[in-house]
Scaffold this active site. Sequence first.
Site, PDB file in Angstrom:
ATOM      1  N   TYR A  10       0.809  -0.878   0.104  1.00  0.00           N
ATOM      2  CA  TYR A  10       0.117   0.071   0.100  1.00  0.00           C
ATOM      3  C   TYR A  10       0.708   1.280  -0.086  1.00  0.00           C
ATOM      4  CZ  TYR A  10      -2.616   4.112   1.422  1.00  0.00           C
ATOM      5  OH  TYR A  10      -3.299   5.556   1.561  1.00  0.00           O
ATOM      6  N   LYS A  53       5.903   8.589   3.223  1.00  0.00           N
ATOM      7  CA  LYS A  53       5.442   9.132   4.394  1.00  0.00           C
ATOM      8  C   LYS A  53       7.249   9.004   4.615  1.00  0.00           C
ATOM      9  CE  LYS A  53       2.017  11.304   3.338  1.00  0.00           C
ATOM     10  NZ  LYS A  53       0.823  11.278   3.369  1.00  0.00           N
ATOM     11  N   HIS A  87       3.418  17.664   7.017  1.00  0.00           N
ATOM     12  CA  HIS A  87       2.594  17.164   5.958  1.00  0.00           C
ATOM     13  C   HIS A  87       1.528  18.499   5.296  1.00  0.00           C
ATOM     14  CE1 HIS A  87      -0.836  14.118   6.244  1.00  0.00           C
ATOM     15  NE2 HIS A  87      -0.541  13.978   5.126  1.00  0.00           N
ATOM     16  N   SER A 118      -4.284  12.865   6.820  1.00  0.00           N
ATOM     17  CA  SER A 118      -5.163  12.225   5.611  1.00  0.00           C
ATOM     18  C   SER A 118      -6.322  12.258   5.704  1.00  0.00           C
ATOM     19  CB  SER A 118      -4.279  11.020   5.850  1.00  0.00           C
ATOM     20  OG  SER A 118      -2.712  10.686   6.579  1.00  0.00           O
ATOM     21  N   CYS A 166      -8.565  15.026   4.401  1.00  0.00           N
ATOM     22  CA  CYS A 166      -9.156  15.487   4.874  1.00  0.00           C
ATOM     23  C   CYS A 166      -8.871  16.523   3.983  1.00  0.00           C
ATOM     24  CB  CYS A 166      -8.533  15.975   6.215  1.00  0.00           C
ATOM     25  SG  CYS A 166      -8.748  15.100   7.897  1.00  0.00           S
ATOM     26  N   ASP A 184       0.742  17.771  -0.437  1.00  0.00           N
ATOM     27  CA  ASP A 184       0.932  16.572   1.009  1.00  0.00           C
ATOM     28  C   ASP A 184       1.985  16.543   1.622  1.00  0.00           C
ATOM     29  OD1 ASP A 184      -0.177  14.349   1.770  1.00  0.00           O
ATOM     30  OD2 ASP A 184       1.478  13.334   1.471  1.00  0.00           O
ATOM     31  N   ARG A 193      -7.969   5.406  -4.143  1.00  0.00           N
ATOM     32  CA  ARG A 193      -6.415   6.803  -5.035  1.00  0.00           C
ATOM     33  C   ARG A 193      -5.965   6.864  -6.320  1.00  0.00           C
ATOM     34  NH1 ARG A 193      -3.978   9.440  -0.049  1.00  0.00           N
ATOM     35  NH2 ARG A 193      -4.994   8.973   1.735  1.00  0.00           N
ATOM     36  N   ARG A 229     -10.664  17.619  11.060  1.00  0.00           N
ATOM     37  CA  ARG A 229     -11.696  17.029  10.773  1.00  0.00           C
ATOM     38  C   ARG A 229     -13.029  17.265  12.090  1.00  0.00           C
ATOM     39  NH1 ARG A 229     -14.329  13.895   6.712  1.00  0.00           N
ATOM     40  NH2 ARG A 229     -12.524  13.701   5.366  1.00  0.00           N
ATOM     41  N   ASN A 244     -13.840  27.376   0.285  1.00  0.00           N
ATOM     42  CA  ASN A 244     -13.290  28.213   0.743  1.00  0.00           C
ATOM     43  C   ASN A 244     -12.202  28.819   0.204  1.00  0.00           C
ATOM     44  OD1 ASN A 244     -14.063  25.468   2.442  1.00  0.00           O
ATOM     45  ND2 ASN A 244     -12.515  24.059   1.950  1.00  0.00           N
TER      46      ASN A 244
END
Length: 565
Positions: free
Chosen positions: A212, A221, A241, A263, A265, A290, A382, A413, A509
């Site tokens: 993954y 990451k 991040h 992640s 969000c 990211d 994804r 969130r 936004n």
Amino acid sequence: MTNSNQLVGSCTRSRELFDWVSEMAWLTKADRIVWCDGSEQERQRLTELAVATGVLIPLNQNKRPGCYLHRSNPNDVARSEDLTFICTPNREEAGPTNNWMPPKEAYRKLRDRKLRGWLEGSMRGRTMYVVPYVLGPMGSPFARVGIELTDSLYVVLNMRIMTRMGRVALDLLGGSGDFNRGVHCTLDLNPRRRLICHFPQDNTVWSVGSGYGGNALLSKKCFALRIASYLGKKEAWLAEHMLILGVESPHGEVTYVAAAFPSACGKTNLAMLRPPKSLDGWRVFTVGDDIAWMRVARDGTLWAVNPEAGYFGVAPGTSVRSNPNAMEMVRRDTIFTNVAMTPDGDVWWEGMEQDPVDGMLDWQGRPWQNGSGDKAAHPNSRFTAPMRNNPALSPSADHQQGVPISAIIFGGRRASTIPLVFESFDWTHGVYLGSTMGSETTAAANGKVGVVRRDPMAMLPFCGYNMGDYFSHWLAIGGILRRPPRIFMVNWFRKDGDGSFLWPGYSENMRVLKWIVDRARGRVAAEETPIGCTAGSSESRAGTELANRMLLIDKGLGHHLKDSS
Ligand code: SAT
Ligand code: MN
């Protein structure tokens, strides 16, 4: 068995790289070693091989040229935070928020011959790909080289999109031994033999048992955040991040903003935002979606680069309304993972705002019935797309020095409590806001979804050292910033009593972004409240506009909007 003939394909001048690849080939007993050069011919050859071996399924090449679908093992669809370890000599260095294992124990578990280390002979009968890559714009003083050894074609083809991969990296490395050492082996995808180990002191990551994204694309990451955050602490910079975007005003003035959200969000959506018609003349450009690497320049301003070259975005919820730029971007050269497939070889996911067609296959390749209650696409499905296909790509995305950051946003969130937007009083207060941030968990990581957890600066799963030291590092950076960016907190996800989102999000936004830019530019007043500065001031035109908007929303305008921003 491996002999040096198999390494002949190498064009590295780095003795350390050559020796390390030989050592790993010996350990894993890979049948073949392929050094990736990043060329177009190589992409074609590996893609054909991936199709022939069922790793990729070609999509309709008329509708989506260069696009493929990958279905992962159903037990391997998200990051495994519980199996992710920081392996430092002592526990204190990893801190209270990370899983810790002593380096000796981790290395022993993975490579000790007598203990049948998991990597021992793990690539027998398989090919080991040597994937050299650069993080950061070419020619940038921020750029770093990583090498990932992997037995996964899917990983190679994703790394090609996500990084500047191939010969360019070997050229940049030259004869040096300064590179991140990533070893990735698929094993049998048994979650009981899955581990993602980081060795910050060795600039090394060993990941086994998962294919993954966040577990297996070691540039992302693992290197660009966990290892890089450790390097940043040592070398006085920040690996965060965060997305990076440029906001252009109708007068052509561009202001750069970095924003941290956990992640799934909405970082990708915000970074690619297309402003609403009513804010004619304003534009948003993406620098990154990211990760941000940020440094203090000599004049005391903060500058950021996006270390990546592609986006690994969440598919569900992406639509022409929520992210028209992404919908355009994924029309070509994209690898989709775990989305649903239509009978004519196109993709589909929940929240795409296109009616599902008959005869679709779900993310596991099973016939899917509309109304069955099962999701057609996995909630963490994804797309991997090259940034050059983003219609909103900033001309500065490749700038060697990066872009100057005028504002930093933290956002979680949160169904309640946290207001739409407010500004910290100063850097230190901003660090406090970021460090105490909370967010409801999402499908991006294994585990329960929707529970509020503390996620400082959206770095809980990605900080490669002690979180307490990370906070003091942020404060220390504040000490050397002569013109610190202003820090804001936002929450697009507040809900009313009926559980409907209060704020429409997405393109709307832009209103919040505009206020943030106007504040950063010192153009609008704000109201000081006990929690920070808010847009409530009557002198503030933008503030009034925002307040009016909130009133409209409260009267029900936003209620039809259901999903995340
Ligand atoms: O899976 S990734 O870590 O690559 C994406 C994310 O969870 O942020
Ligand atoms: Mn992320």
